[in-house]
Motif scaffolding. Sequence first.
Motif: not given
Length: 135
Positions: A63-89
């Motif tokens: 449901e959630e995942v800790m990722i590193t923001n590629w722009d800022t380098g900061e770690k953040q917790k986000i909904k994992a599905i939103t990462v795939l949603d962005r890729l898929e437009g």
Amino acid sequence: MVLIFTYGTLMQGFHNHRVMQRVQGKFIGKAKLFSKAMYDVGSFPAVIDGKDTIIGEVFAIPEEVMITNWDTGEKQKIKAITVLDRLEGYNSHGKLSHNMYIRKKAKVIMENGKQLWVSYYYWNRNVKNLTYIPS
């Protein structure tokens, strides 16, 4: 966990599989999605309703995942599905007509015969000028 059926570049061995790895997607197995048709959009495929069976892979993502923001380098917790949603437009909060894909639910049959309800990305544009990919 969210179950995702992939049929294109998110599959193992393809260039966007790194995004699936980024959201800690766990391979569940190969599966079949029925009554669909696949088209070539250029560097990725698109699926709409049709008469074919699409072969793909099912992944479980948290449901959630800790990722590193590629722009800022900061770690953040986000909904994992939103990462795939962005890729898929896909933007579930925006106008559906603006989306490249829509995330839908469907039943798939796994290689072992087990049936699972999964999410998958459905093409939300015209296929008139696209090349049909026979299954």
